[in-house]
Design a protein around this motif. Structure first.
Motif, short mmCIF file in Angstrom:
data_model
loop_
_atom_site.label_atom_id
_atom_site.label_comp_id
_atom_site.label_asym_id
_atom_site.label_seq_id
_atom_site.Cartn_x
_atom_site.Cartn_y
_atom_site.Cartn_z
N UNK A 61 0.81 -1.23 0.00
CA UNK A 61 0.00 0.00 0.00
C UNK A 61 0.84 1.27 0.00
N UNK A 62 2.08 1.19 0.49
CA UNK A 62 2.97 2.35 0.51
C UNK A 62 4.10 2.23 -0.51
N UNK A 63 3.92 1.42 -1.53
CA UNK A 63 4.97 1.19 -2.53
C UNK A 63 5.35 2.48 -3.25
N UNK A 64 6.59 2.50 -3.72
CA UNK A 64 7.15 3.66 -4.40
C UNK A 64 7.75 3.21 -5.73
N UNK A 65 7.56 4.02 -6.76
CA UNK A 65 8.22 3.81 -8.05
C UNK A 65 9.28 4.90 -8.21
N UNK A 66 10.50 4.48 -8.52
CA UNK A 66 11.59 5.41 -8.81
C UNK A 66 12.02 5.10 -10.24
N UNK A 67 12.20 6.14 -11.03
CA UNK A 67 12.69 5.90 -12.38
C UNK A 67 13.73 6.94 -12.76
N UNK A 68 14.78 6.43 -13.36
CA UNK A 68 15.82 7.28 -13.93
C UNK A 68 16.14 6.77 -15.34
N UNK A 69 15.20 6.01 -15.92
CA UNK A 69 15.46 5.35 -17.20
C UNK A 69 15.12 6.21 -18.41
N UNK A 70 14.41 7.28 -18.24
CA UNK A 70 14.04 8.14 -19.37
C UNK A 70 14.58 9.54 -19.19
N UNK A 71 13.94 10.47 -19.88
CA UNK A 71 14.35 11.88 -19.79
C UNK A 71 14.12 12.43 -18.39
N UNK A 72 12.97 12.09 -17.83
CA UNK A 72 12.62 12.59 -16.50
C UNK A 72 13.02 11.59 -15.43
N UNK A 73 13.53 12.10 -14.35
CA UNK A 73 13.89 11.28 -13.20
C UNK A 73 12.95 11.66 -12.07
N UNK A 74 12.29 10.64 -11.51
CA UNK A 74 11.31 10.96 -10.49
C UNK A 74 11.06 9.78 -9.56
N UNK A 75 10.41 10.10 -8.48
CA UNK A 75 9.95 9.13 -7.50
C UNK A 75 8.51 9.48 -7.16
N UNK A 76 7.62 8.50 -7.27
CA UNK A 76 6.20 8.74 -6.99
C UNK A 76 5.62 7.57 -6.21
N UNK A 77 4.54 7.81 -5.49
CA UNK A 77 3.85 6.67 -4.89
C UNK A 77 3.38 5.73 -6.01
N UNK A 78 3.43 4.45 -5.75
CA UNK A 78 3.00 3.48 -6.76
C UNK A 78 1.55 3.72 -7.16
N UNK A 79 0.75 4.25 -6.27
CA UNK A 79 -0.65 4.54 -6.62
C UNK A 79 -0.73 5.52 -7.78
N UNK A 80 0.19 6.49 -7.83
CA UNK A 80 0.23 7.45 -8.94
C UNK A 80 0.68 6.76 -10.22
N UNK A 81 1.70 5.90 -10.12
CA UNK A 81 2.16 5.16 -11.30
C UNK A 81 1.05 4.26 -11.83
#
Length: 171
Positions: A61-81
């Motif tokens: 329920x509190x999972x996080x997605x982090x991405x640095x694989x594209x142009x944008x680098x970000x961290x968001x709650x998995x619910x947003x992803x």
């Protein structure tokens, strides 16, 4: 006399070390098999079938997605992803596209209730006629926790694009 006492001690210590390594290997193999079945195969199934709720259930329920694989680098709650990915699941479920994801690993570290998995995922998406519309190899790290008898994602880190050769090397 010292050499006679030393030799059995060395054999004894070697046996203890071997037993410990074998025990760890068996424990690791059991954990990995369990994670493969209850997590990674489930991720692949839900993507292929367009089962959004099933995919969502693989996330803490509190999972996080982090991405640095594209142009944008970000961290968001998995619910947003998940909100951003939902339409793709619905399109797959309704036959508008066909998605697949596969995983291969370079490192799998864990214990009884935690795991850190490192590897590459290969994602493809085809339209309803079978034409390839998306393909990517992505370096991945995932932090998993065990809840009851189920493994769930606490953090997914999509690190960088990977090459097919890197994927092939992980067979």
């Amino acid at each position: 006399m010292k050499s006679k006492a030393f030799f059995p001690t060395v054999i004894f210590l070697a046996c203890i070390a071997t037993t410990k390594v074998i025990g760890q290997t068996n424990t690791d193999a059991l954990r990995i098999a369990e994670i493969d079945k209850s997590y990674w195969k489930e991720i692949s199934r839900t993507v292929k079938e367009g089962d959004f709720e099933g995919y969502k259930a693989t996330c803490h329920e509190n999972a996080v997605l982090v991405t640095t694989s594209g142009k944008n680098k970000y961290s968001v709650p998995m619910t947003a992803a998940l909100a951003g990915w939902k339409q793709g699941f619905l399109d797959t479920k309704n036959g508008k596209q066909m998605d697949n994801v596969q995983f291969r690993f370079s490192q799998r570290i864990g214990g009884e209730t935690t795991a850190h998995e490192t590897g590459i995922f290969y994602f493809t998406s085809h339209d309803s006629t079978g034409k390839l519309i998306a393909e990517s190899y992505t370096h991945l790290e995932a932090l998993l926790v065990k809840q009851g008898d189920k493994w769930v994602c606490l953090m997914e880190y999509q690190k960088s694009k990977a090459a097919k050769e890197e994927w092939d090397a992980l067979k």
